[in-house]
Motif scaffolding. Structure first.
Motif, PDB file in Angstrom:
ATOM      1  N   UNK A 137       0.831  -1.208   0.000  1.00  0.00           N
ATOM      2  CA  UNK A 137       0.000   0.000   0.000  1.00  0.00           C
ATOM      3  C   UNK A 137       0.864   1.256   0.000  1.00  0.00           C
ATOM      4  N   UNK A 138       1.897   1.270   0.836  1.00  0.00           N
ATOM      5  CA  UNK A 138       2.753   2.451   0.919  1.00  0.00           C
ATOM      6  C   UNK A 138       3.422   2.736  -0.421  1.00  0.00           C
ATOM      7  N   UNK A 139       3.898   1.698  -1.095  1.00  0.00           N
ATOM      8  CA  UNK A 139       4.517   1.892  -2.408  1.00  0.00           C
ATOM      9  C   UNK A 139       3.526   2.442  -3.425  1.00  0.00           C
ATOM     10  N   UNK A 140       2.251   2.089  -3.263  1.00  0.00           N
ATOM     11  CA  UNK A 140       1.233   2.540  -4.213  1.00  0.00           C
ATOM     12  C   UNK A 140       0.804   3.982  -3.951  1.00  0.00           C
ATOM     13  N   UNK A 204      -1.712  -3.831  -7.436  1.00  0.00           N
ATOM     14  CA  UNK A 204      -0.532  -3.026  -7.120  1.00  0.00           C
ATOM     15  C   UNK A 204       0.723  -3.894  -7.030  1.00  0.00           C
ATOM     16  N   UNK A 205       0.602  -5.044  -6.385  1.00  0.00           N
ATOM     17  CA  UNK A 205       1.757  -5.922  -6.235  1.00  0.00           C
ATOM     18  C   UNK A 205       2.260  -6.390  -7.588  1.00  0.00           C
ATOM     19  N   UNK A 206       1.348  -6.748  -8.469  1.00  0.00           N
ATOM     20  CA  UNK A 206       1.747  -7.179  -9.808  1.00  0.00           C
ATOM     21  C   UNK A 206       2.450  -6.045 -10.554  1.00  0.00           C
ATOM     22  N   UNK A 207       1.878  -4.845 -10.488  1.00  0.00           N
ATOM     23  CA  UNK A 207       2.470  -3.694 -11.181  1.00  0.00           C
ATOM     24  C   UNK A 207       3.842  -3.350 -10.606  1.00  0.00           C
ATOM     25  N   UNK A 208       3.959  -3.410  -9.294  1.00  0.00           N
ATOM     26  CA  UNK A 208       5.244  -3.095  -8.662  1.00  0.00           C
ATOM     27  C   UNK A 208       6.314  -4.094  -9.078  1.00  0.00           C
ATOM     28  N   UNK A 209       5.951  -5.375  -9.149  1.00  0.00           N
ATOM     29  CA  UNK A 209       6.900  -6.394  -9.573  1.00  0.00           C
ATOM     30  C   UNK A 209       7.296  -6.208 -11.031  1.00  0.00           C
ATOM     31  N   UNK A 210       6.337  -5.895 -11.872  1.00  0.00           N
ATOM     32  CA  UNK A 210       6.632  -5.666 -13.290  1.00  0.00           C
ATOM     33  C   UNK A 210       7.573  -4.480 -13.467  1.00  0.00           C
ATOM     34  N   UNK A 211       7.331  -3.415 -12.713  1.00  0.00           N
ATOM     35  CA  UNK A 211       8.195  -2.238 -12.810  1.00  0.00           C
ATOM     36  C   UNK A 211       9.608  -2.541 -12.318  1.00  0.00           C
ATOM     37  N   UNK A 212       9.703  -3.285 -11.225  1.00  0.00           N
ATOM     38  CA  UNK A 212      11.018  -3.628 -10.684  1.00  0.00           C
ATOM     39  C   UNK A 212      11.770  -4.549 -11.639  1.00  0.00           C
ATOM     40  N   UNK A 213      11.060  -5.517 -12.197  1.00  0.00           N
ATOM     41  CA  UNK A 213      11.687  -6.425 -13.153  1.00  0.00           C
ATOM     42  C   UNK A 213      12.213  -5.659 -14.368  1.00  0.00           C
ATOM     43  N   UNK A 219      19.059  -2.446 -16.177  1.00  0.00           N
ATOM     44  CA  UNK A 219      20.233  -2.018 -15.432  1.00  0.00           C
ATOM     45  C   UNK A 219      21.170  -3.182 -15.116  1.00  0.00           C
ATOM     46  N   UNK A 220      21.432  -3.976 -16.141  1.00  0.00           N
ATOM     47  CA  UNK A 220      22.497  -4.967 -16.026  1.00  0.00           C
ATOM     48  C   UNK A 220      22.081  -6.383 -15.721  1.00  0.00           C
ATOM     49  N   UNK A 221      20.777  -6.654 -15.562  1.00  0.00           N
ATOM     50  CA  UNK A 221      20.328  -8.024 -15.279  1.00  0.00           C
ATOM     51  C   UNK A 221      19.222  -8.406 -16.262  1.00  0.00           C
ATOM     52  N   UNK A 222      19.586  -8.634 -17.538  1.00  0.00           N
ATOM     53  CA  UNK A 222      18.568  -8.836 -18.576  1.00  0.00           C
ATOM     54  C   UNK A 222      17.717 -10.076 -18.392  1.00  0.00           C
ATOM     55  N   UNK A 223      18.164 -11.039 -17.599  1.00  0.00           N
ATOM     56  CA  UNK A 223      17.396 -12.271 -17.388  1.00  0.00           C
ATOM     57  C   UNK A 223      16.602 -12.251 -16.078  1.00  0.00           C
ATOM     58  N   UNK A 224      16.648 -11.139 -15.358  1.00  0.00           N
ATOM     59  CA  UNK A 224      16.022 -11.096 -14.035  1.00  0.00           C
ATOM     60  C   UNK A 224      14.508 -11.266 -14.135  1.00  0.00           C
ATOM     61  N   UNK A 225      13.948 -12.096 -13.247  1.00  0.00           N
ATOM     62  CA  UNK A 225      12.498 -12.252 -13.161  1.00  0.00           C
ATOM     63  C   UNK A 225      12.078 -12.193 -11.693  1.00  0.00           C
ATOM     64  N   UNK A 226      10.877 -11.735 -11.447  1.00  0.00           N
ATOM     65  CA  UNK A 226      10.321 -11.723 -10.103  1.00  0.00           C
ATOM     66  C   UNK A 226       8.814 -11.889 -10.199  1.00  0.00           C
ATOM     67  N   UNK A 227       8.244 -12.357  -9.109  1.00  0.00           N
ATOM     68  CA  UNK A 227       6.799 -12.595  -9.088  1.00  0.00           C
ATOM     69  C   UNK A 227       6.083 -11.488  -8.326  1.00  0.00           C
ATOM     70  N   UNK A 228       4.980 -11.024  -8.880  1.00  0.00           N
ATOM     71  CA  UNK A 228       4.145 -10.065  -8.167  1.00  0.00           C
ATOM     72  C   UNK A 228       2.876 -10.695  -7.647  1.00  0.00           C
TER      73      UNK A 228
END
Length: 233
Positions: A137-140, A204-213, A219-228
């Motif tokens: 919530x705070x991030x949103x 929000x969690x999905x969007x935050x994860x997509x933005x972070x990914x 920024x140097x980690x082209x294969x990075x994945x994360x779950x939202x």
């Protein structure tokens, strides 16, 4: 809490936190746990805590954070199947009363609890329909604020005291009080029903994860994945 800004969902909250052997939800084990209930002014009106012998060595790095060594856990801890069943039962009971369950970074705690239930052949906690995650919530609602979003940093930002960080009880209570502080700080949350707030956090969690990914890949980690996925991955 001011009646003009208090969200009804924030009047009475269940709070939940785990301290564990590590950060990987698939392999980490629960060491301590806390389930409590806060009143509308943040006072603790119910509480229960656990210390568990996880059945594996607790890494020194984890012991330094939460203060529980392998030796102490073996001496004082319950067996995992018994304790995990009790934690699930406690959360099921408060959810059955219609109380939102507050957990900071809920996807970690609830997912790890789910995996522990699977590990011991227990019936998992039904995915609650009213979870409040102050981190999401705070991030949103304050997306562009600079600085860390740890519980300690967020508690400080909202004027919530956190004396004994990484104690399951202290962290759970602080998370609940941060949730109440956010409800006071952002009036739009005061008119949001908890079921709708839960649904917003899924998005929000999905969007935050997509933005972070996307940021990590740029920024140097082209294969990075994360779950939202939220509140259980």
């Amino acid at each position: 809490m001011d009646d003009t800004t208090a969200a009804p969902w924030a009047d009475t909250l269940a709070v939940f936190d785990l301290e564990t052997t590590g950060i990987d939800v698939e392999t980490s084990r629960i060491v301590t746990a806390y389930v409590g209930v806060l009143g509308r002014d943040g006072e603790v009106i119910e509480q229960r805590d656990w210390i568990i012998d996880p059945g594996v060595e607790i890494p020194m790095a984890a012991s330094i954070i939460h203060g529980v060594t392998t030796e102490r856990a073996r001496l004082e801890g319950q067996t995992p199947p018994v304790a995990v069943a009790e934690i699930i039962a406690a959360l099921t009971e408060v959810a059955g009363r219609g109380l939102p369950i507050v957990a900071y970074n809920a996807a970690y705690d609830l997912t790890l609890l789910d995996r522990e239930a699977l590990r011991y052949g227990l019936t998992a906690l039904p995915v609650p329909g009213a979870v409040v995650d102050p981190l999401v919530i705070d991030k949103a609602v304050d997306r562009y604020r600079r600085g860390k979003r740890t519980l300690s940093a967020t508690a400080e930002h909202y004027g919530v005291s956190l004396i004994d960080a990484h104690d399951a009880g202290a962290d759970a209570v602080a998370a609940g009080r941060v949730a109440q502080a956010i409800a006071r700080a952002f009036p739009e949350l005061a008119t949001t029903a908890v079921a709708a707030l839960h649904a917003q956090q899924v998005d929000w969690s999905r969007e935050q994860a997509e933005n972070y990914q996307a940021w990590r890949r740029a920024n140097g980690s082209p294969e990075f994945t994360t779950s939202g996925e939220w509140p259980v991955r």
